[in-house]
Write an enzyme that holds these catalytic residues in place. Structure first.
Site, short mmCIF file in Angstrom:
data_model
loop_
_atom_site.label_atom_id
_atom_site.label_comp_id
_atom_site.label_asym_id
_atom_site.label_seq_id
_atom_site.Cartn_x
_atom_site.Cartn_y
_atom_site.Cartn_z
N HIS A 141 0.79 -1.22 -0.04
CA HIS A 141 -0.08 0.03 -0.20
C HIS A 141 0.89 1.13 0.13
CE1 HIS A 141 0.90 -0.78 4.22
NE2 HIS A 141 0.48 0.41 4.66
N HIS A 148 0.89 5.32 1.03
CA HIS A 148 0.11 6.67 1.77
C HIS A 148 0.28 7.81 0.91
CE1 HIS A 148 0.29 4.58 5.55
NE2 HIS A 148 1.23 3.60 4.92
#
Length: 145
Positions: free
Chosen positions: A107, A109
Protein backbone atom coordinates in the site's frame (compact mmCIF):
# COMPACT_ATOMS: atom_id res chain seq x y z
CA UNK A 1 7.65 -9.43 9.79
CA UNK A 2 10.47 -9.61 7.36
CA UNK A 3 10.55 -8.67 3.70
CA UNK A 4 9.81 -12.28 2.80
CA UNK A 5 7.04 -14.61 3.84
CA UNK A 6 3.58 -15.85 3.07
CA UNK A 7 0.73 -13.46 2.35
CA UNK A 8 -1.85 -13.35 5.16
CA UNK A 9 -5.31 -13.33 3.53
CA UNK A 10 -6.77 -12.08 6.82
CA UNK A 11 -4.77 -8.83 6.94
CA UNK A 12 -6.91 -5.73 7.43
CA UNK A 13 -6.59 -4.55 3.81
CA UNK A 14 -7.58 -7.96 2.43
CA UNK A 15 -10.61 -7.85 4.72
CA UNK A 16 -11.49 -4.35 3.50
CA UNK A 17 -11.19 -5.53 -0.11
CA UNK A 18 -13.57 -8.42 0.63
CA UNK A 19 -16.04 -6.02 2.27
CA UNK A 20 -15.65 -7.55 5.74
CA UNK A 21 -14.45 -4.24 7.21
CA UNK A 22 -15.93 -0.92 6.11
CA UNK A 23 -13.78 1.72 4.45
CA UNK A 24 -14.41 5.30 3.39
CA UNK A 25 -13.67 5.00 -0.31
CA UNK A 26 -12.08 7.75 -2.38
CA UNK A 27 -11.54 5.83 -5.63
CA UNK A 28 -12.20 2.32 -6.89
CA UNK A 29 -11.82 0.54 -10.19
CA UNK A 30 -11.27 -3.11 -11.13
CA UNK A 31 -7.62 -3.04 -9.99
CA UNK A 32 -7.14 -0.40 -7.28
CA UNK A 33 -8.89 0.88 -4.17
CA UNK A 34 -8.09 4.21 -2.50
CA UNK A 35 -9.64 4.90 0.90
CA UNK A 36 -9.24 7.16 3.88
CA UNK A 37 -6.80 6.07 6.57
CA UNK A 38 -8.73 5.61 9.83
CA UNK A 39 -5.56 6.56 11.74
CA UNK A 40 -4.71 9.66 9.68
CA UNK A 41 -1.32 11.29 10.08
CA UNK A 42 -2.96 14.47 8.78
CA UNK A 43 -6.35 15.59 7.51
CA UNK A 44 -6.98 13.89 4.15
CA UNK A 45 -4.57 10.93 4.55
CA UNK A 46 -5.45 8.37 1.85
CA UNK A 47 -4.28 4.76 1.40
CA UNK A 48 -3.99 3.16 -2.06
CA UNK A 49 -3.94 -0.64 -2.46
CA UNK A 50 -3.90 -3.15 -5.28
CA UNK A 51 -7.08 -5.22 -5.37
CA UNK A 52 -5.88 -8.22 -7.35
CA UNK A 53 -2.37 -8.70 -6.02
CA UNK A 54 -1.29 -10.58 -2.91
CA UNK A 55 2.05 -8.78 -2.84
CA UNK A 56 3.14 -8.01 0.70
CA UNK A 57 5.53 -5.29 -0.44
CA UNK A 58 6.98 -3.55 -3.48
CA UNK A 59 9.51 -6.38 -3.98
CA UNK A 60 6.70 -8.83 -4.75
CA UNK A 61 4.18 -6.90 -6.84
CA UNK A 62 3.73 -7.57 -10.53
CA UNK A 63 4.91 -4.70 -12.77
CA UNK A 64 1.52 -4.14 -14.40
CA UNK A 65 -0.23 -4.02 -11.01
CA UNK A 66 2.35 -1.57 -9.70
CA UNK A 67 1.78 0.68 -12.71
CA UNK A 68 -1.97 0.70 -12.04
CA UNK A 69 -1.50 1.45 -8.35
CA UNK A 70 1.02 4.25 -8.89
CA UNK A 71 -1.24 5.91 -11.47
CA UNK A 72 -4.01 6.03 -8.86
CA UNK A 73 -1.50 7.33 -6.27
CA UNK A 74 -0.74 10.18 -8.69
CA UNK A 75 -4.43 10.90 -9.29
CA UNK A 76 -5.20 10.84 -5.57
CA UNK A 77 -2.30 13.22 -4.87
CA UNK A 78 -3.70 15.62 -7.47
CA UNK A 79 -7.16 15.33 -5.90
CA UNK A 80 -5.75 15.93 -2.41
CA UNK A 81 -3.87 19.00 -3.61
CA UNK A 82 -6.87 20.48 -5.41
CA UNK A 83 -9.39 19.70 -2.65
CA UNK A 84 -7.41 20.49 0.48
CA UNK A 85 -4.76 22.98 -0.69
CA UNK A 86 -1.93 21.60 1.49
CA UNK A 87 1.54 23.15 1.46
CA UNK A 88 2.94 19.77 0.37
CA UNK A 89 2.10 16.10 -0.10
CA UNK A 90 4.11 13.16 1.22
CA UNK A 91 3.80 9.87 -0.64
CA UNK A 92 5.26 6.93 1.24
CA UNK A 93 5.42 3.19 0.97
CA UNK A 94 7.03 0.94 3.62
CA UNK A 95 8.59 -2.50 3.13
CA UNK A 96 9.12 -4.97 5.97
CA UNK A 97 8.74 -4.35 9.68
CA UNK A 98 12.19 -2.78 9.94
CA UNK A 99 11.16 -0.44 7.11
CA UNK A 100 8.11 0.76 9.05
CA UNK A 101 5.49 -1.49 7.46
CA UNK A 102 2.64 -2.46 9.79
CA UNK A 103 0.14 -4.05 7.37
CA UNK A 104 1.61 -6.61 5.02
CA UNK A 105 -0.41 -5.90 1.89
CA UNK A 106 1.35 -3.52 -0.49
CA UNK A 107 0.00 0.00 0.00
CA UNK A 108 0.91 3.63 -0.52
CA UNK A 109 0.17 6.58 1.75
CA UNK A 110 -0.83 9.94 0.30
CA UNK A 111 -0.46 12.41 3.17
CA UNK A 112 -1.28 16.12 2.83
CA UNK A 113 1.16 18.35 4.71
CA UNK A 114 0.82 21.87 6.08
CA UNK A 115 3.76 23.94 7.32
CA UNK A 116 1.92 24.98 10.50
CA UNK A 117 0.51 21.55 11.46
CA UNK A 118 2.59 18.77 13.02
CA UNK A 119 2.43 15.35 11.39
CA UNK A 120 1.09 12.56 13.58
CA UNK A 121 3.22 9.42 13.81
CA UNK A 122 2.67 6.51 11.40
CA UNK A 123 0.39 4.07 13.18
CA UNK A 124 0.12 6.33 16.25
CA UNK A 125 -2.57 8.82 15.26
CA UNK A 126 -5.98 8.77 16.96
CA UNK A 127 -8.75 6.92 15.15
CA UNK A 128 -11.02 9.05 12.96
CA UNK A 129 -14.74 8.43 12.62
CA UNK A 130 -16.58 7.83 9.35
CA UNK A 131 -18.34 11.16 9.94
CA UNK A 132 -14.95 12.90 9.91
CA UNK A 133 -13.62 10.97 6.92
CA UNK A 134 -16.60 10.95 4.55
CA UNK A 135 -16.63 14.70 3.75
CA UNK A 136 -12.89 14.61 3.06
CA UNK A 137 -13.28 11.58 0.78
CA UNK A 138 -16.06 13.34 -1.13
CA UNK A 139 -13.98 16.49 -1.59
CA UNK A 140 -10.94 14.53 -2.80
CA UNK A 141 -13.05 12.34 -5.11
CA UNK A 142 -14.70 15.40 -6.66
CA UNK A 143 -11.32 17.06 -7.21
CA UNK A 144 -9.98 13.93 -8.94
CA UNK A 145 -12.52 14.48 -11.72
Amino acid sequence: MSLHGAYDPDNVFARILRGEIPATKVWEDDHVLAFMDVFPQSEGHVLVVAKGSTARNILEIEADELARVTEVVRRVAIGVEKALKPDGVTISQFNGEAGGQTIFHLHFHVVPRWADRPLKGHGHAPMATPEQLQPLAERIRAAMG
